[in-house]
Scaffold this active site. Structure first.
Site, PDB file in Angstrom:
ATOM      1  N   ILE A 549      36.938  11.680  47.628  1.00  0.00           N
ATOM      2  CA  ILE A 549      35.770  10.841  47.336  1.00  0.00           C
ATOM      3  C   ILE A 549      35.625  10.573  45.850  1.00  0.00           C
ATOM      4  CG2 ILE A 549      34.408  11.386  49.399  1.00  0.00           C
ATOM      5  CD1 ILE A 549      32.968  13.533  47.794  1.00  0.00           C
ATOM      6  N   GLY A 550      36.528  11.078  45.043  1.00  0.00           N
ATOM      7  CA  GLY A 550      36.423  10.778  43.620  1.00  0.00           C
ATOM      8  C   GLY A 550      37.459  11.528  42.819  1.00  0.00           C
ATOM      9  N   GLY A 552      37.924  13.155  39.020  1.00  0.00           N
ATOM     10  CA  GLY A 552      37.243  13.476  37.766  1.00  0.00           C
ATOM     11  C   GLY A 552      38.237  13.903  36.714  1.00  0.00           C
ATOM     12  N   GLY A 553      37.716  14.390  35.600  1.00  0.00           N
ATOM     13  CA  GLY A 553      38.562  14.759  34.485  1.00  0.00           C
ATOM     14  C   GLY A 553      39.555  15.862  34.818  1.00  0.00           C
ATOM     15  N   GLY A 555      40.201  17.086  38.182  1.00  0.00           N
ATOM     16  CA  GLY A 555      40.695  17.204  39.534  1.00  0.00           C
ATOM     17  C   GLY A 555      40.124  16.141  40.437  1.00  0.00           C
ATOM     18  N   VAL A 557      38.043  15.186  43.978  1.00  0.00           N
ATOM     19  CA  VAL A 557      36.998  15.780  44.789  1.00  0.00           C
ATOM     20  C   VAL A 557      37.150  15.301  46.232  1.00  0.00           C
ATOM     21  CG1 VAL A 557      34.522  16.073  45.062  1.00  0.00           C
ATOM     22  CG2 VAL A 557      35.495  15.832  42.777  1.00  0.00           C
ATOM     23  N   LYS A 571      36.534  20.530  44.875  1.00  0.00           N
ATOM     24  CA  LYS A 571      37.281  19.958  43.751  1.00  0.00           C
ATOM     25  C   LYS A 571      38.628  20.665  43.639  1.00  0.00           C
ATOM     26  CE  LYS A 571      35.929  20.329  39.326  1.00  0.00           C
ATOM     27  NZ  LYS A 571      35.115  19.952  38.180  1.00  0.00           N
ATOM     28  N   ASP A 669      29.861  17.668  28.313  1.00  0.00           N
ATOM     29  CA  ASP A 669      30.410  16.437  28.887  1.00  0.00           C
ATOM     30  C   ASP A 669      29.352  15.721  29.720  1.00  0.00           C
ATOM     31  OD1 ASP A 669      32.356  14.534  29.219  1.00  0.00           O
ATOM     32  OD2 ASP A 669      33.396  15.571  30.844  1.00  0.00           O
TER      33      ASP A 669
END
Ligand SMILES: *[C@@H]1O[C@H](CO)[C@@H](O)[C@H](O)[C@H]1NC(C)=O
Ligand SMILES: *[C@@H]1O[C@H](CO)[C@@H](O)[C@H](O)[C@H]1NC(C)=O
Ligand SMILES: *[C@@H]1O[C@H](CO)[C@@H](O)[C@H](O)[C@H]1NC(C)=O
Ligand SMILES: *[C@@H]1O[C@H](CO)[C@@H](O)[C@H](O)[C@H]1NC(C)=O
Ligand SMILES: *[C@@H]1O[C@H](CO)[C@@H](O)[C@H](O)[C@H]1NC(C)=O
Ligand SMILES: *[C@@H]1O[C@H](CO)[C@@H](O)[C@H](O)[C@H]1NC(C)=O
Ligand SMILES: *[C@@H]1O[C@H](CO)[C@@H](O)[C@H](O)[C@H]1NC(C)=O
Ligand SMILES: *[C@@H]1O[C@H](CO)[C@@H](O)[C@H](O)[C@H]1NC(C)=O
Ligand SMILES: *[C@@H]1O[C@H](CO)[C@@H](O)[C@H](O)[C@H]1NC(C)=O
Ligand SMILES: *[C@@H]1O[C@H](CO)[C@@H](O)[C@H](O)[C@H]1NC(C)=O
Ligand SMILES: *[C@@H]1O[C@H](CO)[C@@H](O)[C@H](O)[C@H]1NC(C)=O
Ligand SMILES: *[C@@H]1O[C@H](CO)[C@@H](O)[C@H](O)[C@H]1NC(C)=O
Length: 840
Positions: A549-550, A552-553, A555, A557, A571, A669
Site C-alpha cells: 500500500i505504499g 517509504g524511505g 521500506g 508497507v 513495513k 522526518d
C-alpha cells in the site's frame, strides 16, 4: 527660456479654442504671474504645439502603415494621441511658480513603427520623463540630441534595428531605466554611463558592443538588474569592484569574450537572485565568497574555463533552484554539501573532471527534476537513494567509470522520461522491473558487463548468455563475498535486540511482550493476540506486491489481514545491504516501543530474520496526508475544521515527544507523507526510522540521509546540530502545506531572504475547498498560518517550542494584533507578528 503660463485642463481642445485660450492666457498672466512679465513673451506658439509639431514631423517621416498613430492629427491636442500623455510640468530650476501642460510620456511599444529614429527631434521634447519605443522597426542611430531630455527617467528602445554607437550624451542624470537591448549598436560603453547614479535597470544585451566592461559601471550602486549578454567584449575581465553593486538582483553577462577570474567581491552581491556568466572564457576558480549569495536562485557558470573544485560554502546557497556548471575544467570530489540545496531542481555538472563517487546526499534534494553528471571521471556505484527523487525527469550519468548494478529503486521513478547510463562499467542483468514502465528514452549501451532481457536489445544491451547459469554464478560469487559482513550484521542486530529486550524488561515499558526465538529468527510482540512470523508471510503471500500500500524511505508497507479479521500494516525494510544502517531499525523499535500517544502510530511488534525484517503497526486506513492533499476527490472532504484538528493533533504528538519523554525525542522526518489519517481524519505521526533521543538537549548530526528536503530546517545543513527546533521547522512546513493545499515550495524562500511579503493570506489558501465560513473558522485559519510562519523562522531560537505551539492551537488564543477579518491579513502581518506565538 520662455514659458507660457497655461492652466488648460487636458480635456480642452486647444486648437479649436485658440482664441479663447489667447484670452485665457492674458487673464492668467494678470492674475497669476504679475511679477513675471516676461513669462509669455512667445505667445505665437505654445510649448505644447511645438511638441505636437515635432511629433507630427516624425510621424510623417515614418513608413505608411503606422495605423496605430491615426489619432496623431494636426489640430488636435497631442495629449489625446495614442501613446502620448501630458502632465503639468514646472520649468526646471524653479521650485515654484508657473506650470504648463507638456508631453511627458511617450509609450509606443509594439506599434509596428518603421522608419528612422533620428528624425525625432528630441530637442523639442525636453519634458519627456518616459520614452518607450521598444519592439518596433526603427533604424538609424540614436541621435546625440537625446542629451536634451534632461528629465528622462525611463528609456526603452530595445528590439529595433538601431545601429551606430551609443552617444555619450546618454548620461542623463535622472535615468533609472535604460534598455537598448536587441539592436545592432556597435561601440564601446561610453564612460559617461558611470554618471547615471540613479540607474536601477540597465540592459544592453544582444548588440555588438566591444571593448571592455568599464569599471565606472560599478559606480551605479542603485542597479538592481544588469544585462550585458551577447556582445563582443573582447577578452576583458569583470571589474574587480563588481561587489559595489550591492542592490543587484539580476546579473547576466552571457556569451561575451570575458576572460580573467570571477572577482571575489561578487560575494558582496548578497541580494543577487539570478546570475548567468555562461559561455565566456572565464578562468580561475569559483570564489568561496559566492557562498554568501544566499538569495541566489539561479546560477549558470557553464561553458567557461573554470578550474578547481566546487566550494564547500555552496552549502549556504539554500535558495538555489538551478545550478549549471557544465563544460568547465572543475575537478575534485562532488561535495556532500550539495545535499543542503533543498530547492534544487536542475543540477548540471556534465563535462568536467570530477572524481570520486556520487554523494548519496544528493538524494536529499527531493525537488530535483534534472540531474546530469555525464562526461566526468566518477567511480563507485549509483546511489540507490536516487530512486527516491520522485520528481526526476532526466538522469544522465553517461561517460563515467561507474560500476555495480543499476539500483532497483530507480524503478520507482514514474516521472522519469530520459535515462542515460551509457559508457560506464555497470554490470548485472537489467530486469524488466528495474526500469520505470513509462520510460522510453533509455541509453544503456557501452557497459561491458550489463546484459538484459530481449526487450532491451534495442537499448544496446547484449542478451544475457545462458541466463540461469550466469545469474546463479553471480549469486554464488556474491554470497561468498558477502558472508562475513552479513554474519557481522546479523550478530549486531541480535545484540541490539537483546539489549532492547533487557532495557524494556527492566523499565517495564512493554508489558505484554512475547518473545519468540527460533533458529535465526527473532520476533518480539507487544500484542496480546497470537501472531507468528509465518502468519504475516503467509497472509501477504510472501510479500506479494498486490498487498503493497505504499513505499517509504526505508521500506514498503503491506496491508495484512490475518484470520479472524485482525488487520495490520507491515513495513518490510529494504535489505540491510541496501540501506546499510542497522541504526534505523534500532531507532524505530526503541522509540516506538517506549512511547504511547493517541496521535502516534502504534507498534505491535517486529521480526528479524536473516532474509527479511519487518515491523508491525496499526493500520491507519486513509493513508498519508500527502496523498489526500494530492487527490482532487479526497481533498474536498478535508474542510477547514478537519484541517485545523489535523494540525493540532500533530502539534500535540510532537509536544509529547519533545517535552513529556524522559529524554526528548526528535522525529527528524516530519513531512506530510509521514502523517497518516484514520477514517475520522484523526492524524497520526508515523515513520520513526530517523528519530533520535537527545541527550543534554542536542545531538550532533552525522547520519548521511537525514530528513527530507523541502522540510529540513535550514540550520541543519550549516551547523549539523540537531535540536527539537528542527522538528518545529518541519512542522511549520506541514502546517503551511495543510493551509495552502500543497508543499509551500518557493513560498518558503521569502523567510530566508526577502523582508517584503507581497500578497494576502486569503490568496494562498487552498481553493479546492470552500473558504472559511464562520468567524471562528477564519480566526482558526489565521492562527494556524501564524503558527506556521512562527515555526519557519530562520533563527531556531526564535521559533516557538512545540509545547507553545500546541498550547496556542488548543486554547485557540489569538494574538490581539491579528483580530481582523481574514481578507485584511497580509502575509507581511504573519511575518511581523509571528513572535507573539511564543508569549501565549
Ligand atoms: C480628447 O478627445 C475627446 C474625445 O475623444 C474629446 O472629447 C476631448 O475634447 C479631447 N481633448 C482634447 C484636449 O483635445
Ligand atoms: C517663438 O517660438 C517659435 C517656434 O519655436 C520660434 O521660431 C520663434 O523664434 C519664437 N519667438 C520668440 C520671440 O522667441
Ligand atoms: C509617465 O511616466 C512616469 C514615470 O515612469 C510614470 O510614473 C507615470 O505614471 C507615467 N504617466 C502616465 C500617464 O503614463
Ligand atoms: C566612477 O568610477 C570611477 C572608476 O571606478 C571613479 O574614478 C570615479 O570617481 C567614479 N565617479 C563617480 C561620479 O563616482
Ligand atoms: C572571441 O574569442 C574567440 C576565441 O578566442 C575568437 O574566435 C573570437 O573572434 C572572439 N570574438 C571577438 C569579437 O573578439
Ligand atoms: C565588500 O564588503 C566588504 C564588507 O562589507 C567591504 O569591506 C568591501 O569593501 C566590499 N567590497 C566591494 C568591492 O564593495
Ligand atoms: C563572505 O564569504 C567569505 C568567505 O567565505 C567570508 O569570509 C565573509 O565573512 C563573508 N562575508 C559576509 C558579509 O558574509
Ligand atoms: C547540461 O549540460 C549539457 C552538456 O554541456 C548540455 O548539453 C545540457 O543542455 C545541459 N542541460 C541542462 C538541463 O542544462
Ligand atoms: C576509467 O575507466 C577507464 C577504462 O577502463 C580507465 O582507463 C580509467 O583509468 C578509469 N578512470 C578512473 C578515474 O578510474
Ligand atoms: C547518452 O549519452 C551518450 C554519451 O554522453 C550520448 O552519446 C548519447 O547521445 C546519449 N543518449 C541520449 C538518448 O541522449
Ligand atoms: C531522447 O532524449 C534526447 C535528449 O533529450 C533527445 O535528443 C532524443 O530525441 C530523445 N529520443 C527519443 C526517442 O525520445
Ligand atoms: C513461535 O514461532 C513458532 C515458529 O514460527 C510458531 O510455531 C509458534 O506458534 C510461535 N509462538 C508464539 C507464541 O507466537
Amino acid at each position: 527660456m520662455q514659458y507660457v503660463c497655461l492652466g488648460a485642463s487636458p480635456t480642452l481642445d486647444l486648437h479649436n479654442m485658440s482664441l479663447l485660450l489667447g484670452l485665457g492666457q492674458q487673464l492668467l498672466l494678470l492674475l497669476l504671474a504679475l511679477p513675471r512679465l516676461n513669462c509669455a513673451s512667445n505667445s505665437t506658439q505654445s510649448t505644447l504645439d511645438r511638441q505636437a509639431d515635432a511629433l507630427l514631423r516624425w510621424r510623417s517621416s515614418l513608413h505608411d502603415g503606422s495605423y496605430y498613430l491615426d489619432s496623431w492629427r494636426k489640430g488636435t491636442s497631442p495629449c489625446n494621441w495614442t501613446g502620448v500623455t501630458c502632465s503639468n510640468a514646472r520649468p526646471s530650476g524653479r521650485d515654484q511658480g508657473d506650470v504648463s501642460l507638456v508631453v511627458s510620456n511617450i509609450s509606443l511599444a509594439l506599434n509596428g513603427l518603421q522608419g528612422r529614429l533620428d528624425r525625432l527631434h528630441f530637442a523639442d521634447l525636453p519634458y519627456l520623463v518616459y520614452l518607450d519605443l521598444s519592439y518596433n522597426f526603427l533604424s538609424g542611430q540614436i541621435p546625440s540630441s537625446i542629451g536634451a531630455l534632461a528629465e528622462l527617467a525611463f528609456l526603452d528602445m530595445s528590439d529595433n534595428d538601431l545601429d551606430g554607437s551609443i552617444p555619450p550624451s546618454i548620461g542623463l542624470p535622472h535615468l533609472t531605466h535604460l534598455n537598448l537591448a536587441w539592436n545592432a549598436l556597435s561601440s564601446k560603453i561610453p564612460s559617461s554611463l558611470g554618471a547615471l547614479t540613479e540607474l536601477s535597470f540597465l540592459d544592453l544585451s544582444s548588440n555588438r558592443i566591444f571593448g571592455h566592461i568599464p569599471p565606472s559601471i560599478c559606480n551605479l550602486t542603485k542597479l538592481t538588474s544588469l544585462d550585458l549578454s551577447y556582445n563582443f567584449f573582447s577578452k576583458g575581465s569583470m571589474p574587480s569592484t563588481l561587489g559595489a553593486l550591492e542592490k543587484l538582483k539580476n546579473l547576466k553577462l552571457i556569451h561575451n569574450n570575458l576572460t580573467g577570474p570571477i572577482p571575489s567581491s561578487i560575494g558582496n552581491l548578497t541580494s543577487l537572485v539570478f546570475l548567468d556568466l555562461s559561455n565566456n572564457w572565464i578562468k580561475g576558480s569559483i570564489p568561496r565568497s559566492m557562498g554568501n549569495l544566499t538569495c541566489l536562485e539561479f546560477m549558470d557558470l557553464s561553458n567557461n574555463q573554470l578550474k578547481g573544485s566546487i566550494p564547500r560554502t555552496f552549502s549556504k546557497l539554500i535558495s538555489l533552484t538551478t545550478l549549471s556548471l557544465q563544460s568547465n575544467q572543475l575537478n575534485g570530489l562532488l561535495p556532500p554539501e550539495l545535499g543542503s540545496l533543498v530547492f534544487l531542481s536542475h543540477l548540471n555538472l556534465s563535462s568536467n573532471h570530477f572524481i570520486g563517487s556520487i554523494p548519496p546526499q544528493i538524494g536529499q534534494c527531493i525537488l530535483l527534476s534534472s540531474l546530469r553528471i555525464s562526461n566526468n571521471l566518477l567511480t563507485g556505484q549509483i546511489p540507490y537513494i536516487l530512486g527516491y527523487l520522485t520528481n526526476l525527469y532526466e538522469l544522465d550519468l553517461s561517460r563515467n567509470n561507474l560500476t555495480g548494478a543499476i539500483p532497483v529503486t530507480l524503478s520507482q521513478l514514474y516521472g522519469l522520461s530520459r535515462l542515460n547510463l551509457s559508457y560506464n562499467h555497470l554490470g548485472g542483468k537489467v530486469l524488466y522491473t528495474s526500469i520505470p514502465p513509462s520510460l522510453t528514452n533509455i541509453s544503456l549501451d557501452h557497459n561491458m558487463d550489463l546484459c538484459g532481457d530481449s526487450q532491451y536489445s534495442m537499448y544496446g544491451l547484449t542478451p544475457c548468455i545462458a541466463p540461469e547459469l550466469h545469474s546463479e554464478q553471480q549469486i554464488v560469487k556474491r554470497s561468498h563475498f558477502k558472508l562475513l559482513p552479513a554474519f557481522l550484521g546479523i550478530s549486531f542486530i541480535c545484540l541490539i535486540l537483546a539489549c532492547i529486550a533487557v532495557v524494556c524488561q527492566r523499565r517495564e515499558l512493554v508489558e505484554n511482550t512475547i518473545e519468540n526465538k527460533s533458529g535465526d529468527m527473532l520476533c518480539i510482540w507487544n500484542f496480546d493476540g497470537q501472531i507468528a512470523f509465518e502468519d504475516i508471510v503467509g497472509a501477504t503471500e510472501n510479500f506479494n506486491e498486490k498487498y503493497c500500500i505504499g513505499v517509504g524511505g526505508y521500506g514498503s508497507v503491506f496491508k495484512v489481514e490475518l484470520e479472524g479479521g485482525v488487520i495490520f500494516a507491515v513495513k518490510l525494510l529494504h535489505s540491510m545491504e541496501e540501506y546499510g544502517d542497522e541504526g534505523t531499525f534500532h531507532a524505530e523499535i526503541e522509540v516506538l516501543t517506549k512511547i504511547r500517544h493517541r496521535s502516534i502510530v502504534k507498534l505491535y511488534g517486529f521480526c528479524s530474520h536473516s532474509q527479511c525484517k519487518f515491523l508491525v503497526y496499526d493500520l491507519i486506513e486513509r493513508g498519508s496526508l500527502e496523498s489526500i492533499l494530492h487527490e482532487q476527490e479526497l481533498v474536498e472532504e478535508v474542510d477547514w475544521p478537519k484541517r485545523i484538528a489535523i494540525v493540532t493533533d500533530i502539534a500535540q504528538a510532537l509536544s509529547y515527544l519533545h517535552h513529556d519523554c524522559e529524554d526528548p525525542i526528535v522525529h527528524r522526518d516530519i513531512k506530510s507523507s509521514n502523517i497518516l489519517l484514520d477514517l475520522d481524519y484523526k492524524a497520526y505521526i508515523s515513520d520513526f526510522g530517523m528519530a533520535r533521543k537527545l541527550k543534554h538537549g542536542y545531538s550532533s548530526w552525522s547520519t548521511i540521509f537525514a530528513g527530507t528536503c523541502g522540510y529540513i530546517a535550514p540550520e541543519l545543513s550549516s551547523t549539523m546540530v540537531l535540536t527539537e527546533k528542527c522538528d518545529v521547522y518541519s512542522f511549520g512546513v506541514v502546517a503551511l502545506e495543510v493551509v495552502i493545499g500543497k508543499h509551500p515550495g518557493e513560498l518558503l524562500l521569502p523567510f530566508f531572504c526577502r523582508t517584503e511579503q507581497p500578497g494576502k493570506l486569503q490568496d494562498i489558501l487552498d481553493r479546492r475547498i470552500t473558504a472559511p465560513s464562520t468567524v471562528e473558522e477564519e480566526k482558526a485559519v489565521i492562527l494556524v498560518a501564524l503558527v506556521a510562519f512562527a515555526c519557519l523562522q530562520v533563527n531556531p531560537k526564535a521559533r516557538p517550542t512545540m509545547q507553545q505551539v500546541y498550547q496556542a492551537l488548543s486554547i485557540r488564543s489569538y494574538p490581539a494584533l491579528m483580530l481582523r477579518p481574514l481578507h485584511e491579513i497580509r502575509l507581511q502581518d504573519l511575518h511581523d507578528y509571528c513572535g507573539s506565538i511564543k508569549s501565549i
